[in-house]
Design a protein around this motif. Structure first.
Motif, PDB file in Angstrom:
ATOM      1  N   GLU A  95      42.177  82.704  15.548  1.00  0.00           N
ATOM      2  CA  GLU A  95      41.521  82.132  16.727  1.00  0.00           C
ATOM      3  C   GLU A  95      40.698  83.180  17.472  1.00  0.00           C
ATOM      4  OE1 GLU A  95      41.333  78.920  17.784  1.00  0.00           O
ATOM      5  OE2 GLU A  95      42.317  78.459  15.885  1.00  0.00           O
ATOM      6  N   THR A  96      41.142  84.429  17.449  1.00  0.00           N
ATOM      7  CA  THR A  96      40.460  85.523  18.146  1.00  0.00           C
ATOM      8  C   THR A  96      40.316  86.713  17.207  1.00  0.00           C
ATOM      9  OG1 THR A  96      41.504  84.842  20.217  1.00  0.00           O
ATOM     10  CG2 THR A  96      40.561  87.036  20.169  1.00  0.00           C
ATOM     11  N   VAL A  97      39.147  87.347  17.229  1.00  0.00           N
ATOM     12  CA  VAL A  97      38.952  88.590  16.481  1.00  0.00           C
ATOM     13  C   VAL A  97      38.471  89.664  17.442  1.00  0.00           C
ATOM     14  CG1 VAL A  97      38.535  87.507  14.244  1.00  0.00           C
ATOM     15  CG2 VAL A  97      36.622  87.956  15.744  1.00  0.00           C
ATOM     16  N   LYS A  98      38.979  90.869  17.234  1.00  0.00           N
ATOM     17  CA  LYS A  98      38.638  91.976  18.123  1.00  0.00           C
ATOM     18  C   LYS A  98      38.083  93.134  17.295  1.00  0.00           C
ATOM     19  CE  LYS A  98      40.759  95.137  21.412  1.00  0.00           C
ATOM     20  NZ  LYS A  98      42.008  95.570  22.037  1.00  0.00           N
ATOM     21  N   ILE A 119      35.185  91.095  21.512  1.00  0.00           N
ATOM     22  CA  ILE A 119      36.168  90.041  21.277  1.00  0.00           C
ATOM     23  C   ILE A 119      35.439  88.715  21.103  1.00  0.00           C
ATOM     24  CG2 ILE A 119      38.193  88.839  22.180  1.00  0.00           C
ATOM     25  CD1 ILE A 119      38.716  91.361  23.899  1.00  0.00           C
ATOM     26  N   PHE A 120      35.795  88.012  20.033  1.00  0.00           N
ATOM     27  CA  PHE A 120      35.177  86.731  19.722  1.00  0.00           C
ATOM     28  C   PHE A 120      36.253  85.671  19.541  1.00  0.00           C
ATOM     29  CE2 PHE A 120      31.932  89.732  18.767  1.00  0.00           C
ATOM     30  CZ  PHE A 120      30.726  89.074  18.852  1.00  0.00           C
ATOM     31  N   LYS A 121      35.948  84.456  20.001  1.00  0.00           N
ATOM     32  CA  LYS A 121      36.837  83.299  19.847  1.00  0.00           C
ATOM     33  C   LYS A 121      36.236  82.347  18.808  1.00  0.00           C
ATOM     34  CE  LYS A 121      39.913  83.591  23.299  1.00  0.00           C
ATOM     35  NZ  LYS A 121      41.324  83.685  23.075  1.00  0.00           N
ATOM     36  N   THR A 123      35.003  79.045  17.526  1.00  0.00           N
ATOM     37  CA  THR A 123      34.524  77.840  18.189  1.00  0.00           C
ATOM     38  C   THR A 123      34.195  76.715  17.210  1.00  0.00           C
ATOM     39  OG1 THR A 123      32.263  78.703  18.226  1.00  0.00           O
ATOM     40  CG2 THR A 123      33.625  79.066  20.196  1.00  0.00           C
ATOM     41  N   TYR A 130      32.101  82.127  15.428  1.00  0.00           N
ATOM     42  CA  TYR A 130      32.817  82.746  16.545  1.00  0.00           C
ATOM     43  C   TYR A 130      31.827  82.981  17.670  1.00  0.00           C
ATOM     44  CZ  TYR A 130      36.926  83.644  13.656  1.00  0.00           C
ATOM     45  OH  TYR A 130      38.047  83.495  12.889  1.00  0.00           O
ATOM     46  N   CYS A 132      31.180  85.251  21.382  1.00  0.00           N
ATOM     47  CA  CYS A 132      31.561  86.369  22.234  1.00  0.00           C
ATOM     48  C   CYS A 132      32.215  85.815  23.499  1.00  0.00           C
ATOM     49  CB  CYS A 132      30.322  87.193  22.582  1.00  0.00           C
ATOM     50  SG  CYS A 132      30.622  88.528  23.758  1.00  0.00           S
ATOM     51  N   ILE A 133      33.349  86.396  23.897  1.00  0.00           N
ATOM     52  CA  ILE A 133      34.042  85.881  25.086  1.00  0.00           C
ATOM     53  C   ILE A 133      33.310  86.250  26.374  1.00  0.00           C
ATOM     54  CG2 ILE A 133      36.303  85.872  23.963  1.00  0.00           C
ATOM     55  CD1 ILE A 133      36.944  88.348  25.811  1.00  0.00           C
ATOM     56  N   GLU A 136      29.051  84.335  25.232  1.00  0.00           N
ATOM     57  CA  GLU A 136      28.956  83.124  24.430  1.00  0.00           C
ATOM     58  C   GLU A 136      27.975  83.229  23.248  1.00  0.00           C
ATOM     59  OE1 GLU A 136      30.720  80.046  24.846  1.00  0.00           O
ATOM     60  OE2 GLU A 136      31.943  81.321  26.140  1.00  0.00           O
TER      61      GLU A 136
END
Length: 143
Positions: A95-98, A119-121, A123, A130, A132-133, A136
């Protein structure tokens, strides 16, 4: 016919979409290990047409194998022990990559604040997209 010997112990990363094995090699930082590594590009595959394969002799520490799914949902990881497949892993999208990829938006805070983590979520699971948090900005993995 090309012949790559089997492994006594290690990993076989299989069903890599053709052309992505070097990206995975870099992502896993395999150059820093002294293990024997075989990269097979464009191998014939009945399911995929063409695929890449990476064979890693031995068991390097700190391999982030679960994250391999960002390179394609077809990827499998065979764990070899004493010449036999002991486990077959099917990595799933996190769900999240850092700090895996970087934000390309020049106005993003990560472009100004150099020490800030990227950090990317997730979507869009079907298109492996993904965002960018912070800003976007979309980052879409190639299928």
């Amino acid at each position: 016919m090309l012949n790559i010997s089997g492994l006594n112990s290690g990993y076989v990363i299989d069903h890599i979409p053709a052309g992505l094995s070097m990206s995975i090699y870099k992502y896993l930082h395999l150059s820093r290990y002294d293990n024997q590594i075989a990269i097979i590009k464009n191998a014939k595959s009945s399911k995929m047409g063409k695929k890449d394969i990476i064979k890693i002799e031995g068991v390097p520490k700190e391999l982030n194998l679960p994250m391999l799914s960002i390179f394609g949902d077809s990827i499998t990881v065979n764990v070899i022990v004493d010449g036999v497949i002991k486990d077959k892993l099917h990595p799933t999208l996190p769900e999240t990559v850092k700090d895996i990829f970087t934000c390309k938006n020049p106005r993003c805070i990560t472009s100004v604040e150099r020490g800030l983590p990227h950090i990317f979520k997730l979507t869009d699971k079907s298109n492996i997209t993904y965002r960018c948090i912070y800003c976007e900005q979309a980052y879409k993995m190639k299928k």
